[in-house]
Design an enzyme around this catalytic site. Structure first.
Site, PDB file in Angstrom:
ATOM      1  CE  LYS A 111      -3.827   2.410   2.181  1.00  0.00           C
ATOM      2  NZ  LYS A 111      -4.789   2.509   3.303  1.00  0.00           N
TER       3      LYS A 111
ATOM      4  CG  ASN B 249      -1.039  10.124  -1.588  1.00  0.00           C
ATOM      5  OD1 ASN B 249      -1.977  10.816  -1.250  1.00  0.00           O
ATOM      6  ND2 ASN B 249      -1.117   8.802  -1.655  1.00  0.00           N
TER       7      ASN B 249
END
Length: 325
Positions: A205, A213
Site C-alpha cells: 500500500k 500522493n
C-alpha cells in the site's frame, strides 16, 4: 467487547456504522460539525449501490465520557496521532489493544521485528516517541485499511469501494485479541483477515502512497495521467524501486512487481489522491509517514534514496508555501 473508533471521519465512520448495525458496543470520537451532526441525528452511511442507512451512535469529543475500551481503533491522519496521545489515555485500560489503522510506515514498525533493527524508533512518524511511550508497543495491533470513503456532509459517510481491514500482530502470531477483533469485524460484514506478515501489506500500500500522493499534489495530475505520462511514471517508478530495496533489506516480500503496481494505479482512473485533496482543502498532508519515513529508513539501512529525497524536498516546500506545513 467495547470498541472505540478514534478519529471517526470517513473510514472510521464507515467502520462505525457497520459495527453499530451488527449490534457491537461501539463508540466514536470526533469533533466539529461532523460530531454535532452525529449527536443530533445519528450517523448516515451511503453504500456503493446507493443504499442509505442511519444508525444512532455514541459519539463524543471527550474520551473521558467513554471510559476504558477493549479496542481503540485509530483512524486519524498519521501526523495527527502523536499530539492526541495524552487525550486518548482515558480510553486505555490494563488490557486495551490499540489498533493502528493509519497510513504510511507505522510508529511500531520495528517492534518484535527479528533482526538488527528490533526496537528502533522512527522520529519521522513518532516525534519524541509520543506513541511508543504513551501507548506502549505491546498494545499495538497492525491494520492495513483498504476501503475508500468520504464525508459527503457532516454526519454522512459515502462509501466508495472496498471493505477489507487486514489485521496483523507485530510478531506475526494469530493472537486471541487479533482473532476476536477479526470475528467482530466479520460479523459486521467487513473483511478482516489476520495476516502473519502484515508488513508486506503495509509496503504494497505504501508503494503507491509514497509516490502517487506527492506527485499528484505537486502536479495536480489524477492517477490515470501521472501513471501513464512517461515523465511522472518514471519518477514514481524510481521512488518505488528505492523503497523496494529498503523493504527487502528489512525482510519484506512483494507479491507483485513495480510496473504492475503502477498499472494498478492507472486503472483506478481520474482519482485525486488524498494528499492533493488535503492540499486543496488547506489541511496538513501526510508527508512524513508516507515519504519522510522512507527517506529515514534509507538512511537507517544504508540504501540511498535520491528520487524519494528530491520529491520529499519539493512536497515539503509546497506545504510550506501553502501554509499547511
Amino acid at each position: 467487547m467495547k470498541i472505540c473508533i478514534f478519529g471517526a471521519g470517513a473510514i472510521g465512520g464507515y467502520m462505525g456504522v457497520k459495527l453499530a448495525q451488527a449490534g457491537a458496543d461501539v463508540s466514536l470520537v470526533a469533533r466539529g460539525p461532523h460530531l454535532a451532526a452525529m449527536q443530533e441525528k445519528g450517523l448516515t452511511l451511503i453504500e456503493e449501490g446507493g443504499e442509505t442507512t442511519n444508525v444512532a451512535v455514541t459519539a463524543s469529543d471527550n474520551p473521558a465520557d467513554l471510559g476504558p475500551q477493549d479496542y481503540v481503533i485509530v483512524t486519524l491522519k498519521a501526523h495527527s496521532v502523536p499530539g492526541v496521545v495524552p487525550h486518548m489515555q482515558p480510553l486505555i485500560g490494563p488490557d486495551t489493544t490499540i489498533v493502528s489503522g493509519v497510513n504510511g510506515v507505522p510508529w511500531w514498525y520495528f517492534h518484535k521485528l527479528d533482526g538488527p533493527y528490533e526496537g528502533t524508533r522512527l522520529e519521522s512518524v513518532d516525534p519524541g516517541n509520543a506513541q511508543w511511550d504513551g501507548f506502549g508497543p505491546d498494545r499495538v495491533l497492525g491494520c492495513v485499511v483498504y476501503p475508500a470513503a468520504e464525508v459527503s456532509e457532516p454526519g454522512t459517510i459515502k462509501h466508495i469501494e472496498g471493505n477489507r481491514f487486514s489485521l496483523g500482530e507485530p510478531d506475526g502470531s494469530k493472537s486471541d485479541r487479533a482473532l476476536a477483533l477479526s470475528k467482530a469485524l466479520s460479523s459486521a460484514g467487513l473483511k478482516a483477515p489476520v495476516r502473519p506478515r502484515i508488513r508486506d501489506e503495509i509496503w504494497v500500500k505504501l508503494w503507491g502512497n509514497l509516490s502517487f500522493n506527492p506527485i499528484s499534489a505537486l502536479t495536480h495530475a489524477t492517477l490515470d495521467v501521472l501513471c501513464t505520462d512517461p515523465g511522472t511514471r518514471a519518477v514514481a517508478r524510481g521512488m518505488m524501486v528505492e523503497a523496494q530495496t529498503i523493504a527487502e533489506a528489512l525482510g519484506v516480500k512483494f507479491p507483485i512487481d513495480v510496473d504492475r503496481r503502477i498499472d494498478g494505479g492507472a486503472a483506478v482512473g481520474a482519482h485525486r489522491t488524498s494528499m492533493w485533496q488535503d492540499l486543496d482543502a488547506g489541511r496538513p498532508m501526510e508527508i512524513e509517514a508516507l515519504v519522510g519515513a522512507v527517506s529515514e529508513l534509507g538512511t537507517l539501512t544504508g540504501h540511498p534514496t535520491p528520487t524519494v529525497d528530491t520529491v520529499l524536498a519539493l512536497i515539503r516546500l509546497r506545504a510550506k508555501m501553502a501554509g499547511v506545513a
